[in-house]
Enzyme design. Structure first.
Site, PDB file in Angstrom:
ATOM      1  N   HIS A 121     -19.086 -66.208   0.124  1.00  0.00           N
ATOM      2  CA  HIS A 121     -20.103 -65.552   0.953  1.00  0.00           C
ATOM      3  C   HIS A 121     -20.214 -66.369   2.248  1.00  0.00           C
ATOM      4  CE1 HIS A 121     -24.222 -64.293   2.087  1.00  0.00           C
ATOM      5  NE2 HIS A 121     -24.021 -63.245   1.295  1.00  0.00           N
ATOM      6  N   ASP A 194     -22.068 -72.309  -5.708  1.00  0.00           N
ATOM      7  CA  ASP A 194     -22.991 -71.257  -5.288  1.00  0.00           C
ATOM      8  C   ASP A 194     -23.163 -70.307  -6.475  1.00  0.00           C
ATOM      9  OD1 ASP A 194     -24.066 -68.867  -4.450  1.00  0.00           O
ATOM     10  OD2 ASP A 194     -22.735 -68.632  -2.714  1.00  0.00           O
ATOM     11  N   GLN A 197     -24.695 -65.298  -7.667  1.00  0.00           N
ATOM     12  CA  GLN A 197     -24.339 -64.098  -8.435  1.00  0.00           C
ATOM     13  C   GLN A 197     -24.115 -64.404  -9.911  1.00  0.00           C
ATOM     14  OE1 GLN A 197     -24.487 -61.075  -7.387  1.00  0.00           O
ATOM     15  NE2 GLN A 197     -24.720 -61.482  -5.207  1.00  0.00           N
ATOM     16  N   LYS A 220     -32.385 -62.481  -6.770  1.00  0.00           N
ATOM     17  CA  LYS A 220     -31.260 -61.821  -7.444  1.00  0.00           C
ATOM     18  C   LYS A 220     -31.388 -61.942  -8.967  1.00  0.00           C
ATOM     19  CE  LYS A 220     -28.119 -62.827  -3.626  1.00  0.00           C
ATOM     20  NZ  LYS A 220     -27.765 -61.565  -2.987  1.00  0.00           N
ATOM     21  N   CYS A 358     -20.913 -59.664   3.497  1.00  0.00           N
ATOM     22  CA  CYS A 358     -20.943 -61.054   3.987  1.00  0.00           C
ATOM     23  C   CYS A 358     -19.752 -61.854   3.472  1.00  0.00           C
ATOM     24  CB  CYS A 358     -22.247 -61.753   3.616  1.00  0.00           C
ATOM     25  SG  CYS A 358     -23.692 -60.981   4.317  1.00  0.00           S
TER      26      CYS A 358
END
Ligand code: PMP
Length: 400
Positions: A121, A194, A197, A220, A358
């Site tokens: 991202h 990261d 997700q 999220k 993104c």
């Protein structure tokens, strides 16, 4: 898992869009919120609102207690060793900017490389560029699988950190983060993961993973917008300088010199989003009540079902077919522009995301302008996948 019971906890799912019952398949962008989280926010502002840590009065003490309880809840949720390794931020973006900025100040020497994956991202690309690093991307196959041999070859004496996503928001690939960490540590290089997700879809154990930093966003994972987490190993965090200056992050301030507060407060300058942190705590409780494994299994079933059903449509191409995938389905159909597909689906009440998500380097990798992305959460069901496929069948004649 009783899906109707779960759906009933999400009031927004009753919304009508253009005369159709909403089919919300944009969960990778943000998830909807269960009543328990909405009520936790309302309850906070009705009965608890106060600035934390400094107040002598009852509400301040209560609000502080609840805020610090959530820190311990997050610690337990991601398997951190210490609660002071959990820093509250505004979200993944702020968490990564914090690490990139502080890490660069401490360790960059002017000739610095950061290994990222080719499917990051923008929020795990641009902060490193702002910090002055040259990025060395790990290439990936057409299916969306990272080339681990190529990864090993990227290390040099200029490599300062590896920064990779746990799950790709565009391809859905679950990356082999344990192996990535193992290889980086063998080179003496720390790793930031990261997890934006990943946290809502699978059990995360930062100690088992071995990563040095793990970043994610509350919104999220069924929590309010405006709150996120930067986990960092104690040994790392104690070495890093503060990111922002202000109240709360100090120990003593004079005009000549300031000393900093202990972890985690050194990284939490100013008034945090207390109500949203409490909402995050309620969202974690919601996920644990359903069971993270149960959520994962339900979403895996939806992904398989949606992949099978969409694949029957003539001219449909799926981007991201890695063996290890979760909850994200990116596709294109014929020559249609993704934006047209998304707009027509919206007319039928189906919410998907279109564009580059993104991740422009991923689009360049495939030579496409963007994709249509359907992404799943715990409250989605097979009927909604059927609704997506039926809507695709209806709009296909208009796309020629
Ligand atoms: N990383 C990934 C993989 C993401 O999917 C996102 C959100 N789309 C982000 C980072 C940024 O998250 P936020 O906007 O919540 O800071």
């Amino acid at each position: 898992m009783n899906i109707n019971n779960i759906r009933n906890q999400f009031p927004i799912l009753d919304t009508e869009v253009h005369g159709h019952r909403l089919v919300y398949l944009d969960n990778a962008a943000t998830t909807q919120k269960p009543l328990a989280v909405i009520e936790a926010l309302s309850d906070y502002y009705s009965h608890l609102n106060a600035n934390i840590h400094r107040g002598a009065h009852h509400l301040a003490a209560e609000a502080t207690g609840r805020y610090e309880e959530v820190r311990r809840q997050v610690q337990q949720f991601i398997g951190a060793r210490h609660h002071h390794e959990v820093v509250f931020t505004r979200g993944t973006t702020e968490s990564i900017n914090l690490v990139a900025s502080s890490f660069a100040k401490r360790y960059f020497t002017g000739d610095d490389e950061v290994i990222v994956s080719g499917m990051e991202h923008h929020s795990n690309i641009v902060p490193w560029q702002l910090a002055g690093a040259v990025l060395r991307p790990i290439l990936f196959s057409d299916e969306g699988v990272l080339d681990m041999d190529a990864y090993e070859r990227l290390f040099s004496d200029r490599t300062r950190i590896v920064a990779v996503n746990h799950v790709s928001n565009t391809l859905g690939t679950v990356n082999p983060v344990e192996r990535i960490v193992e290889i980086a540590h063998a080179h003496g290089v720390p790793v930031l993961v990261d997890g934006a997700q990943a946290v809502s879809h699978m059990m995360v154990d930062v100690q088992a993973m071995g990563c040095d930093f793990y970043c994610f966003s509350g919104h999220k994972m069924y929590a309010p917008m405006g709150v996120g987490v930067m986990y960092g190993r104690e040994e790392m965090l104690s070495e890093l300088p503060p990111y922002q200056g202000g109240g709360e992050m100090i120990s003593e301030v004079t005009f000549e010199r300031t000393t900093y507060n202990e972890l985690p407060f050194k990284f939490e300058a100013g008034t945090p989003s207390v109500g949203d942190v409490i909402g995050l705590g309620r969202a974690i409780a919601f996920m644990q009540e359903v069971g993270v494994d149960v959520i994962a299994a339900h979403e895996a079933d939806l992904l398989t079902y949606a992949t099978e059903r969409l694949s029957t449509l003539p001219g449909l191409r799926i981007y991201g077919t890695a063996p290890m995938k979760t909850s994200v389905l990116s596709f294109l159909i014929g020559q249609a522009h993704p934006y047209d597909v998304g707009t027509l689906l919206d007319q039928l009440g189906v919410a998907v995301r279109t564009g580059h998500h993104c991740t422009q380097p991923v689009m360049d990798r495939y030579g496409i302008p963007g994709t249509v992305r359907a992404s799943f959460a715990v409250y989605n069901n097979r009927e909604e996948v059927d609704a997506l496929v039926a809507a695709m069948e209806r709009i296909m004649p208009m796309l020629q």
